[in-house]
Design an enzyme around this catalytic site. Structure first.
Site, PDB file in Angstrom:
ATOM      1  N   HIS A   1      -7.686  -8.360   5.624  1.00  0.00           N
ATOM      2  CA  HIS A   1      -7.963  -7.291   6.489  1.00  0.00           C
ATOM      3  C   HIS A   1      -8.159  -8.199   7.849  1.00  0.00           C
ATOM      4  O   HIS A   1      -9.321  -8.822   8.159  1.00  0.00           O
ATOM      5  CB  HIS A   1      -8.719  -6.423   6.152  1.00  0.00           C
ATOM      6  CG  HIS A   1      -8.527  -5.009   7.132  1.00  0.00           C
ATOM      7  ND1 HIS A   1      -7.325  -4.302   6.784  1.00  0.00           N
ATOM      8  CD2 HIS A   1      -8.794  -4.671   8.384  1.00  0.00           C
ATOM      9  CE1 HIS A   1      -7.296  -3.256   7.610  1.00  0.00           C
ATOM     10  NE2 HIS A   1      -8.229  -3.673   8.668  1.00  0.00           N
TER      11      HIS A   1
ATOM     12  N   HIS B   1       0.776  -1.043  -0.134  1.00  0.00           N
ATOM     13  CA  HIS B   1       0.219   0.064  -0.022  1.00  0.00           C
ATOM     14  C   HIS B   1       0.877   1.188   0.122  1.00  0.00           C
ATOM     15  O   HIS B   1       1.520   1.477   0.904  1.00  0.00           O
ATOM     16  CB  HIS B   1      -0.859   0.056   1.432  1.00  0.00           C
ATOM     17  CG  HIS B   1      -1.895   1.016   1.196  1.00  0.00           C
ATOM     18  ND1 HIS B   1      -3.043   1.315   2.090  1.00  0.00           N
ATOM     19  CD2 HIS B   1      -2.186   2.283   0.457  1.00  0.00           C
ATOM     20  CE1 HIS B   1      -3.529   2.193   2.078  1.00  0.00           C
ATOM     21  NE2 HIS B   1      -2.886   3.077   0.806  1.00  0.00           N
TER      22      HIS B   1
ATOM     23  N   GLU C   1      -2.014  -1.349  -3.536  1.00  0.00           N
ATOM     24  CA  GLU C   1      -3.044  -0.791  -2.803  1.00  0.00           C
ATOM     25  C   GLU C   1      -3.045   0.684  -3.053  1.00  0.00           C
ATOM     26  O   GLU C   1      -1.844   1.110  -2.626  1.00  0.00           O
ATOM     27  CB  GLU C   1      -3.302  -1.435  -1.453  1.00  0.00           C
ATOM     28  CG  GLU C   1      -3.763  -2.987  -1.278  1.00  0.00           C
ATOM     29  CD  GLU C   1      -3.887  -3.397   0.132  1.00  0.00           C
ATOM     30  OE1 GLU C   1      -4.527  -4.304   0.309  1.00  0.00           O
ATOM     31  OE2 GLU C   1      -3.360  -2.512   0.969  1.00  0.00           O
TER      32      GLU C   1
END
Length: 246
Positions: free
Chosen positions: A190, A43, A70
């Protein structure tokens, strides 16, 4: 078989805590691949709190598996993705004050802008996934704007008490079924851990799980290569069936 995408953001977190050169996320990504990772997820946040632009470029040049970027739906990140051409991008919501991503995208309320990004990326042969909560409203909106993939937010399942976890699991399972009925391909992630991943990995048509923190935590004790091997085995051969009634 469900694939494993290893998120290495937390390696960069450790490095950035001292603004040092180690541990190197690129080196750790290669070890993750040796352990069986099917892809590497990173990310690149707007504030560059962990992964840096240098990491992104080197990972694109060196890893042998898939690179999943991400990113927030911003002009800067869109330009970076178009230049880098990762194997996939996953659009995620982003707030500077959050410790980690706290929820899914509100695709329904941002359909116009997200559709423009999805269309642009797909025209450049960059598959685009949307990180969403497992509810029909967001899944239907994702389908309507032309997304190929969604990544279901498993945070509520991961945080649920033992008593409530079967209910949260059912939401994920039903979300996968709804997404597939809409023609979407499905990933999830997640908060997944060695203790809760197997029911999720057992869901039919779940294509990939993106997992990071628990693997890095385990790696501190046993080494990254072995940590990835352990997670890969749980996903490949889950011993637990989905919760009864789901």
């Amino acid at each position: 078989m469900t694939s494993l995408g290893v998120n290495i953001d937390h390696i960069a977190n450790i490095r950035q805590a001292r603004l040092a050169n180690e541990p190197d996320p690129v080196q750790m990504a290669l070890l993750a691949e040796l352990g069986g990772a099917d892809g590497i997820t990173i990310h690149l946040r707007e504030d560059r709190r962990h992964i840096q632009d240098r990491d992104l470029k080197l990972l694109r040049e060196t890893i042998k598996s898939r690179l999943n970027l991400e990113m927030a739906a911003t002009t800067e990140m869109i330009e970076i993705a178009l230049d880098l051409k990762p194997d996939m991008i996953t659009l995620v919501p982003e707030r500077r004050e959050e410790i980690t991503t706290e929820g899914g995208l509100d695709v329904a309320s941002n359909a116009k802008s997200l559709k423009e990004i999805v269309t642009k990326m797909e025209s450049c042969c960059i598959p685009t996934s949307l990180f969403v909560d497992a509810n029909s409203k967001q899944l239907e909106a994702s389908s309507k704007i032309g997304a190929t993939w969604v990544e279901l937010h498993t945070g509520p399942y991961a945080r649920a008490s033992w008593k409530n976890q079967p209910l949260e699991f059912a939401k994920i399972s039903e979300g996968v079924a709804r997404a597939r009925n809409l023609g979407l391909r499905v990933n999830a992630g997640h908060g997944l851990t060695y203790q809760n991943v197997e029911p999720i990995a057992s869901i039919t048509e779940m294509e990939e799980l993106n997992i990071g923190h628990t693997i890095i935590a385990r790696a501190i004790a046993i080494g990254l290569k072995e940590a990835v091997k352990e997670m890969k085995e749980l996903i490949k051969n889950p011993r637990h069936e989905p919760f009864f009634g789901s």
